[in-house]
Write an enzyme that holds these catalytic residues in place. Structure first.
Site, PDB file in Angstrom:
ATOM      1  N   GLU A 100      -6.694  -7.726  -1.464  1.00 19.43           N
ATOM      2  CA  GLU A 100      -7.154  -7.829   0.537  1.00 19.43           C
ATOM      3  C   GLU A 100      -8.682  -7.514  -0.283  1.00 19.43           C
ATOM      4  O   GLU A 100      -8.829  -6.687  -0.513  1.00 19.43           O
ATOM      5  CB  GLU A 100      -6.804  -6.707   1.366  1.00 19.43           C
ATOM      6  CG  GLU A 100      -5.252  -6.998   1.451  1.00 19.43           C
ATOM      7  CD  GLU A 100      -4.696  -5.798   2.333  1.00 19.43           C
ATOM      8  OE1 GLU A 100      -5.527  -5.226   3.153  1.00 19.43           O
ATOM      9  OE2 GLU A 100      -3.122  -4.941   2.915  1.00 19.43           O
ATOM     10  N   GLU A 118       0.944  -1.215   0.337  1.00 23.43           N
ATOM     11  CA  GLU A 118      -0.211  -0.281  -0.020  1.00 23.43           C
ATOM     12  C   GLU A 118       0.845   1.109   0.222  1.00 23.43           C
ATOM     13  O   GLU A 118       1.177   2.427   0.926  1.00 23.43           O
ATOM     14  CB  GLU A 118      -0.896   0.603   1.443  1.00 23.43           C
ATOM     15  CG  GLU A 118      -1.927  -1.050   1.566  1.00 23.43           C
ATOM     16  CD  GLU A 118      -3.271  -0.881   2.091  1.00 23.43           C
ATOM     17  OE1 GLU A 118      -4.098  -1.690   1.641  1.00 23.43           O
ATOM     18  OE2 GLU A 118      -2.864  -0.584   3.414  1.00 23.43           O
TER      19      GLU A 118
END
Length: 686
Positions: free
Chosen positions: A313, A151
């Protein structure tokens, strides 16, 4: 050419952290994963302290055991490079690797993503751990690919360590070559800001009023993006060198990062982290919000990077940290619904976060599939159902891509400039939301695309209509491309504040909307920001199509027709500019250019959809209520229609023609009921 993941079937995966669990649990975990048709795990992206427990001493044995056991159970592994969480020995001994606030306060150890990309020393440590890690695992038969970092630009997307100021200067030297060119681009003659030495130039710093030079602020975001990509490239290059048989990806999306350039330059495909409940935890004033369905717009944006992608995710339970975010438990059926939301929009590898909820640390309330007690629960059963369904339909659906004739267009310069410029930034979110919501409710699939320097007419021409609502920054080259799009038959929609800035963010000394004034056949005669005591004017469609009292939101531009081919479609009905044009269209070639002097609202969008005659691609097959999302994945030879019910009550579907439903292998005809949070996948005739 967009880069896609290549899968022969839909695959199911899960994030797994063996370092969090006793080793005697691993075998049972992997066995149960296989029973649920989970065949991929992601691991190791936060494990630097285990892989290099002391400076220069590496130990890769722990994850070798985890990889061996995964392979023995028929599970493949995505490894994450661990650079998002440097170990304490590193940040303690070398504090220059840490990020800092705009005030220069150093962010200390104890969180994640607390480093800066610019530190030469941190880059050296990252190169070393990645090289050693890839060397250790590159030949392991379980490993199929790598996730770079985790991320990028999450937690913070601004960087003000001393190394960042130094790197910014070097970036500016390469971009502008001279201080005179920099001074011109930044307009530093204003307020005597002129620079006479490169050492005088910094990123944003504390000042008497938190309003830095707007041209500096725009370049700051461009620099952060380039610097982030440079940091990721260090790692991608090592993986390409040592493990060319593995694919490379990373997961996002976060601010101040051109993820399209990142994908084009470094990745095999883009990956995304899908948490639909993020769309529900921030209250707004929308009377009819999309809520978790609104996450489809984020997924649509990912499709513009990779038409087929990985969700690294996928939300699988309630979420939140100990002290913030807090998301309630998904209702029965919602995990499955959100999984198919991702699949509809292009996901071919779906990885849930996470296998089991952590019993310690910041994310003890960010729930996974399994609870702390490790006993069966409804989330386990729901994911197992998805696994069974992927076995059934996975080979058919994989590789097909989302179909849309309408696109909502954006670009990074206007996105970044609009963060700082309240005269156009807030309009973008209002207009994009109104268009996407009404297209969704009317079952008209839409793409979200990003205009880039490499965008061609062929990229745009596949869409019947493109909404480019508030491109304040607009070049003549872009205007030429958009004119070509209209000439070949496209319907193009602009909104207020279009075309008044150049690429440096300077306002043009030419009539608005600047580079597209001729295309639209209008000038902006007068304007006002709608704020404080200034109310939005009412707007009325000349043929009465708009509901009475409809407001022209956000910004009001008074338009003046300059071309006889320009038609006034709607006028202002109140304020001192009552009777002046508010919405126009001009025929150009085979298409039309539309200009609306405000932010788009739902009533205005509805009227425009009607005016264009846009309809659902499934209108001949079925009728469905607004709360059901409809979309099609196809590769030309095979097509599948998805119906997703986001409501907490059943939805009535009326079939006009019979169609086979893949999940149940049932022939659907007549009146059928789609359960609350239910899913249908229909096979369409070629």
């Amino acid at each position: 050419m967009a880069k896609s993941i290549r899968m022969d079937e839909l695959r199911l995966g899960v994030c797994y952290y063996p370092e969090h669990w006793p080793e005697d649990l691993w075998e049972d975990d992997f066995r149960r994963m296989r029973e649920m048709n989970i065949t991929v795990v992601r691991m190791a992206e936060f494990a630097w302290a285990m892989l290099e427990p002391e400076e220069g001493r590496f130990d890769f044995s722990f994850f070798v055991r985890a990889l061996d056991l995964a392979h023995a159970n028929g599970i493949q592994v995505i490894l994450g490079t661990p650079t998002a969480t440097p170990p304490a020995w590193l940040t303690h001994k070398y504090p220059e690797v840490l990020n800092a606030s705009v005030d220069g306060v150093i962010y200390r150890h104890g969180m994640r993503r607390h480093y800066n990309y610019s530190s030469p020393l941190y880059r050296q440590f990252c190169e070393r751990i990645v090289r050693n890690m890839v060397e250790a695992y590159k030949d392991h038969p379980a490993v199929i690919g790598w996730q770079i970092d985790n991320e990028l630009n999450c937690e913070t997307n601004v960087f003000y360590a001393e190394a960042d100021h130094v790197a910014f200067r070097e970036w500016l030297k390469e971009r502008y070559a001279s201080l005179s060119a920099l001074n011109k681009a930044w307009g530093t003659v204003f307020w005597s800001q002129t620079y006479t030495d490169w050492e005088q130039v910094h990123l944003t710093r504390p000042m008497v009023n938190p309003s830095p030079n707007p041209h500096l602020a725009l370049d700051e975001k461009r620099f952060i993006s380039d610097n982030t990509i440079s940091f990721a490239k260090l790692q991608a290059d090592i993986i390409r060198e040592l493990a060319p048989q593995h694919w490379v990806t990373t997961n996002g999306t976060f601010g101040h990062l051109d993820n399209h350039e990142l994908t084009d330059r470094l990745l095999d495909f883009f990956s995304y982290d899908s948490y639909p409940q993020f769309s529900t935890i921030f209250p707004g004033d929308d009377d009819n919000p999309l809520r978790d369905r609104g996450w489809s717009m984020s997924l649509s944006n990912v499709r513009s990077m990779s038409p087929n992608f990985c969700v690294m995710e996928q939300q699988s339970g309630p979420g939140g940290w100990v002290n913030r975010i807090g998301m309630s438990a998904p209702r029965p059926g919602q995990i499955r619904l959100w999984s198919y939301q991702s699949v509809l929009h292009g996901t071919d590898l779906l990885v849930y976060f996470r296998w089991r909820t952590a019993t310690f640390g910041t994310e003890i309330y960010w729930h996974g599939i399994n609870d702390y007690h490790n006993q069966p629960n409804r989330r386990v059963r729901e994911v197992a159902q998805v696994g069974d369904e992927f076995r059934k339909i996975g080979a058919a659906v994989a590789g097909t891509v989302y179909q849309a004739d309408v696109a909502i267009m954006q670009d990074y310069d206007n996105l970044w400039d609009g963060e700082f410029d309240e005269w156009h930034g807030p309009l973008r979110w209002r207009s994009m939301g109104a268009w996407y919501k009404q297209l969704q409710y009317r079952h008209i699939p839409a793409d979200v695309i990003t205009l880039r320097p490499a965008t061609t007419l062929a990229d745009l021409a596949k869409y019947k209509a493109i909404v480019y609502p508030h491109p304040a920054i607009m070049s003549d080259e872009t205007a030429k491309l958009l004119t070509q799009y209209v000439d070949q038959g496209g319907q193009l929609f602009f909104g207020a504040r279009t075309g008044y800035k150049n690429l440096d963010g300077h306002c043009y000394m030419r009539p608005l909307p600047g580079p597209v004034a001729e295309l639209c056949g209008i000038n902006v005669e007068d304007f006002t920001l709608i704020k404080g005591t200034v109310s939005a004017a009412q707007v009325q469609w000349k043929d009465g199509r708009l509901p009475a009292g409809t407001k022209a939101e956000g910004f009001n531009e008074v338009l003046r027709v300059e071309d006889p081919d320009t038609e006034v479609v709607a006028e202002y009905a109140s304020e001192y500019y009552a009777g002046a044009p508010a919405l126009t269209k001009r025929a150009a070639g085979k298409g039309q250019a539309w200009y609306y002097g405000a932010a788009y609202s739902e009533p205005v969008v509805d009227a425009l959809i009607d005016a264009l005659g846009l309809a659902s691609p499934a209108s001949d097959l079925l009728d469905a209520p607004a709360e059901v999302e409809l979309g099609i994945r196809s590769d030309g030879a095979r097509s599948y229609l998805f119906l997703l019910n986001y409501a907490d009550r059943p939805a009535a579907i009326r079939f006009k023609q019979a169609a086979r439903e893949l999940l149940t292998d049932e022939l659907m005809a007549g009146e059928r009921e789609l359960p609350a949070y239910g899913v249908m996948v229909l096979e369409l005739e070629a």
